[in-house]
Design a protein around this motif. Structure first.
Motif, PDB file in Angstrom:
ATOM      1  N   PRO A  45       0.836  -1.216   0.000  1.00  0.00           N
ATOM      2  CA  PRO A  45       0.000   0.000   0.000  1.00  0.00           C
ATOM      3  C   PRO A  45       0.866   1.261   0.000  1.00  0.00           C
ATOM      4  N   THR A  46       1.289   1.653  -1.160  1.00  0.00           N
ATOM      5  CA  THR A  46       2.236   2.768  -1.307  1.00  0.00           C
ATOM      6  C   THR A  46       1.548   4.123  -1.499  1.00  0.00           C
ATOM      7  N   GLU A  47       0.241   4.113  -1.739  1.00  0.00           N
ATOM      8  CA  GLU A  47      -0.487   5.370  -1.963  1.00  0.00           C
ATOM      9  C   GLU A  47      -1.148   5.851  -0.676  1.00  0.00           C
ATOM     10  N   ASP A  48      -1.564   7.099  -0.664  1.00  0.00           N
ATOM     11  CA  ASP A  48      -2.225   7.698   0.496  1.00  0.00           C
ATOM     12  C   ASP A  48      -3.611   8.145   0.046  1.00  0.00           C
ATOM     13  N   ARG A  49      -4.631   7.331   0.383  1.00  0.00           N
ATOM     14  CA  ARG A  49      -5.977   7.585  -0.141  1.00  0.00           C
ATOM     15  C   ARG A  49      -7.039   7.328   0.915  1.00  0.00           C
ATOM     16  N   ASP A  50      -8.270   7.726   0.583  1.00  0.00           N
ATOM     17  CA  ASP A  50      -9.441   7.371   1.367  1.00  0.00           C
ATOM     18  C   ASP A  50     -10.604   7.127   0.420  1.00  0.00           C
ATOM     19  N   PHE A  51     -11.775   6.819   0.981  1.00  0.00           N
ATOM     20  CA  PHE A  51     -12.956   6.513   0.170  1.00  0.00           C
ATOM     21  C   PHE A  51     -14.172   7.205   0.785  1.00  0.00           C
ATOM     22  N   PRO A  52     -15.133   7.624  -0.031  1.00  0.00           N
ATOM     23  CA  PRO A  52     -16.362   8.188   0.523  1.00  0.00           C
ATOM     24  C   PRO A  52     -17.166   7.111   1.234  1.00  0.00           C
ATOM     25  N   PHE A  53     -18.009   7.509   2.162  1.00  0.00           N
ATOM     26  CA  PHE A  53     -18.864   6.554   2.861  1.00  0.00           C
ATOM     27  C   PHE A  53     -20.017   6.065   1.978  1.00  0.00           C
ATOM     28  N   PHE A  54     -20.392   6.879   0.998  1.00  0.00           N
ATOM     29  CA  PHE A  54     -21.549   6.554   0.161  1.00  0.00           C
ATOM     30  C   PHE A  54     -21.218   6.828  -1.303  1.00  0.00           C
ATOM     31  N   PRO A  55     -21.828   6.087  -2.226  1.00  0.00           N
ATOM     32  CA  PRO A  55     -21.509   6.270  -3.646  1.00  0.00           C
ATOM     33  C   PRO A  55     -21.923   7.639  -4.161  1.00  0.00           C
ATOM     34  N   GLY A  56     -21.065   8.191  -4.994  1.00  0.00           N
ATOM     35  CA  GLY A  56     -21.401   9.431  -5.675  1.00  0.00           C
ATOM     36  C   GLY A  56     -21.296  10.690  -4.844  1.00  0.00           C
ATOM     37  N   ARG A  57     -20.824  10.594  -3.601  1.00  0.00           N
ATOM     38  CA  ARG A  57     -20.752  11.778  -2.743  1.00  0.00           C
ATOM     39  C   ARG A  57     -19.325  12.301  -2.673  1.00  0.00           C
ATOM     40  N   LYS A  73      -8.045   8.281   6.112  1.00  0.00           N
ATOM     41  CA  LYS A  73      -7.060   8.372   5.038  1.00  0.00           C
ATOM     42  C   LYS A  73      -5.782   7.641   5.438  1.00  0.00           C
ATOM     43  N   GLY A  74      -5.198   6.905   4.468  1.00  0.00           N
ATOM     44  CA  GLY A  74      -3.983   6.195   4.789  1.00  0.00           C
ATOM     45  C   GLY A  74      -3.502   5.324   3.664  1.00  0.00           C
ATOM     46  N   PRO A  75      -2.567   4.414   3.964  1.00  0.00           N
ATOM     47  CA  PRO A  75      -1.923   3.601   2.934  1.00  0.00           C
ATOM     48  C   PRO A  75      -2.907   2.726   2.175  1.00  0.00           C
ATOM     49  N   ALA A  76      -2.813   2.795   0.852  1.00  0.00           N
ATOM     50  CA  ALA A  76      -3.694   2.020  -0.026  1.00  0.00           C
ATOM     51  C   ALA A  76      -2.858   1.426  -1.154  1.00  0.00           C
TER      52      ALA A  76
END
Length: 514
Positions: A199-211, A219-222
């Motif tokens: 997991p070399t990238e630093d990312r996060d994800f929304p809790f719900f689609p399309g938001r 946020k953290g290693p992905a």
């Protein structure tokens, strides 16, 4: 011979001595994540979310209407399911672990996986672990032991190095999945003792689609290419493939499938968007039900259905992140008739779906109101293989196999202890439930330290007359309050709630929170 008599004879035979390899059933346990009791149509006919696969499983097996998790949140419940021991006996007294937390299951403790492995089973866990594992840390760095790590710790791990003391160290021959909840780092799959992609990238994800605004995952290693919406399909694919492999091996197996859905992030794949006509959470429940259906179909396609015990359940009640008020406006209550939600000491926090199927052994279309706890899996599996549990294994586990033969008889489990997210206790005895806190102990009102002013320090409910826990009877039945309090004190002091030699809790237990 009547079915009840035949099953009783089978149970007696199982207890009489070891069971031959040919007679040992396969065991598949599917643990949904944050699936509410009221989210399953066969348990809540008024529910608005279709769950055809779970409903078919129930129609071909038995539904337990009084099934409980030992905690209102995930890590402690998973500990109880795997060890047959109440989680508050461990080091974890409240809250949950993080994705980087070290191993929680004590060295040397026998799990249900180890029990079955020692009896000739191949064992696999495919899904969300959330019981800690020992990541190798960078020099002079640390991670939180008994909680979710803060942002400044998420890159303290050497992710490209082997992981110690994960699932394969506690009885599983094979593991594939994610370290914790899908809203916790690291965002990468793990196979046995290594990540499948660094997991070399630093990312996060929304809790719900399309938001693009609103809550997001930590946020953290992905790993490059890792997407949260692909986790449920990937876990399902891996579970299906495993069943194909085991069909060719022709030896008994134990498959534990702890799904990461419908927990946040509530991200079903695009083909499920809008399918429920309700909310993204309802869509995700439908996708989860479909995943269950794929696993069941694989059992049938591989000729494994007839000799496989399937257990379908959830780790706690529905999370408030599902937007329960919006669902209620649409006529759907994820907690059904129960008060509360995930994290609470109330029934909505720990009363969960629980469906058991074993063709020819478990009566089809049956229901029972016997009280069961997820800790009971260990003793049940021990009975199936004719094994006697040592005193230091499954200290809070009681077999529910007898319910298959006589669902109307008095239950083997007469008492139960549950805990809320902040560590508050409740103890059950038949219809009585004593909560040793003034409020929910969790996330719904009255919330700990916020809405409790002026409330009594304990709550007592008659669940037969008041399953919604609306009327506190603690002042009318002081004898019941005293009896249940003493019972809890004894179970804590004995290190067990079953018969056997007293054991030690891993760390001291405080019954009443200050």
């Amino acid at each position: 011979m009547p079915l009840r008599v035949a099953l009783a004879a089978l149970a007696a035979l199982a207890l009489a001595g070891p069971v031959s390899a040919a007679d040992k059933p396969n065991v598949v346990v599917i643990l949904a994540d944050d699936l509410g009791y009221g989210d399953v149509k066969c348990l809540n006919p008024e529910g608005k979310i279709p769950t055809p696969n779970i409903d078919r499983l129930a129609a071909s097996g038995m539904v337990f209407t009084d099934a409980n998790t030992p905690s209102g949140v995930c890590s402690p419940t998973r500990y109880g399911l795997i060890t047959g021991r109440y989680p508050w006996r461990s080091k974890l007294k409240s809250g949950v672990l993080g994705g980087l937390s070290p191993r929680l299951i004590e060295p040397g403790r026998v799990t249900v996986a180890q029990l079955l492995k020692d009896s000739g089973y191949h064992t696999a866990c495919i899904g969300k672990w959330h019981l800690g594992m020992d990541w190798q840390l960078k020099p002079d760095k640390k991670v939180t032991e008994l909680g979710i790590e803060p942002r400044d710790q998420v890159f303290n791990v050497e992710y490209d190095r082997p992981i110690k003391n994960g699932p394969t160290a506690v009885g599983f021959d094979h593991y594939f999945g994610i370290s914790a909840s899908l809203d916790m780092v690291p965002y990468t799959f793990i196979e046995n003792d290594r990540v499948t992609a660094n997991p070399t990238e630093d990312r996060d994800f929304p809790f719900f689609p399309g938001r693009t605004t609103g809550p997001r995952c930590r946020k953290g290693p992905a790993a490059p290419g890792f997407e949260a919406e692909n986790v449920l399909p990937e876990l399902t694919k891996r579970a299906v493939a495993y069943l194909g492999e085991r069909a060719r091996a022709k030896t008994p197996f134990f498959l534990y499938v702890p799904l990461a859905a419908p927990h946040t992030p509530i991200l079903p794949t695009k083909d499920w968007h809008g399918k429920s006509g309700l909310t993204p959470y309802a869509d995700f429940v439908m996708a989860t039900d479909a995943a269950v259906g794929e696993v069941l179909a694989a059992l049938k396609a591989n000729g494994l259905e007839e000799n496989t015990l399937v257990v379908l359940t959830s780790d706690n009640g529905c999370s408030p992140q599902a937007d329960i008020p919006a669902l209620l406006k649409l006529g759907h209550n994820p907690s059904h008739v129960f008060r509360g939600q995930k994290a609470d000491i109330f029934e909505g926090g720990h009363r969960v779906p629980f469906v058991v199927r074993w063709p020819g052994k478990v009566p089809a279309g049956a229901k029972t109101d016997r009280t069961v706890c997820l800790t009971d899996l260990t003793a049940t599996c021990a009975e199936l293989i004719g094994a006697k549990l040592p005193d230091d294994v499954g200290e809070d586990s009681i077999s529910f196999a007898a319910a298959w033969a006589s669902p109307k008889d008095p239950p083997a489990r007469t008492g139960l202890v549950v805990q809320s997210v902040n560590g508050s206790f409740a103890v059950r005895e038949g219809k009585w439930k004593l909560c040793l806190c003034p409020g929910s102990g969790g996330w719904s009102a009255p919330r700990p330290g916020k809405d409790e002013a002026g409330l009594p320090a304990v709550q007592l409910y008659d669940l037969e007359a008041d399953v919604a826990e609306k009327t506190n009877l603690q002042d009318k039945h002081p004898d019941v309050v005293e009896r249940l309090t003493k019972q809890l004190e004894k179970w804590v002091a004995d290190g067990r709630s079953t018969t056997g030699k007293p054991q030690q809790n891993t760390t001291p237990v405080t019954i009443r929170k200050k």
